[in-house]
Enzyme design. Sequence first.
Site, PDB file in Angstrom:
ATOM      1  NE  ARG A  12      46.006  51.459  33.115  1.00 42.30           N
ATOM      2  CZ  ARG A  12      45.570  52.575  32.558  1.00 42.30           C
ATOM      3  NH1 ARG A  12      44.616  53.269  33.128  1.00 42.30           N
ATOM      4  NH2 ARG A  12      46.079  52.993  31.422  1.00 42.30           N
ATOM      5  CB  CYS A  13      51.534  52.226  39.056  1.00 40.60           C
ATOM      6  SG  CYS A  13      52.998  53.027  39.747  1.00 40.60           S
ATOM      7  CG  ASN A  14      57.447  49.716  35.923  1.00 41.79           C
ATOM      8  OD1 ASN A  14      57.319  48.512  35.737  1.00 41.79           O
ATOM      9  ND2 ASN A  14      58.632  50.301  36.061  1.00 41.79           N
TER      10      ASN A  14
END
Length: 115
Positions: A12-14
Amino acid sequence: MASTAIIYHNPRCNTSRTALKIIEESGLEPTIVRYLDTPPTKDGLRKLLDDAGLSASQAIRKQEPVYKELDLAHASEDELIKAMVEHPILIERPIVVTDQGTVLARPADRVREVL
């Protein structure tokens, strides 16, 4: 050039997704550890941080609500490690381990240091 890679990854972390893409574009197929699902042990986290040259206070996500809820602003390094293992959302990401070294890939381009 690195021949192996492990990424402690949050999809979920860019930044984590970008670091993973950089690793894959380098030709490596990394082992992906979804640390939120499979958190490191206390000793495992301490080794990762030591290998990256980081203290727990440098690798903890201070903006996470649980950081404030647990009142970790004045916690010891051991208390921070314990909190990070019990609440892996507190672990800054991504951490990348290769045979060339270990790095907290923030910004994501830092992953190149160990490729």
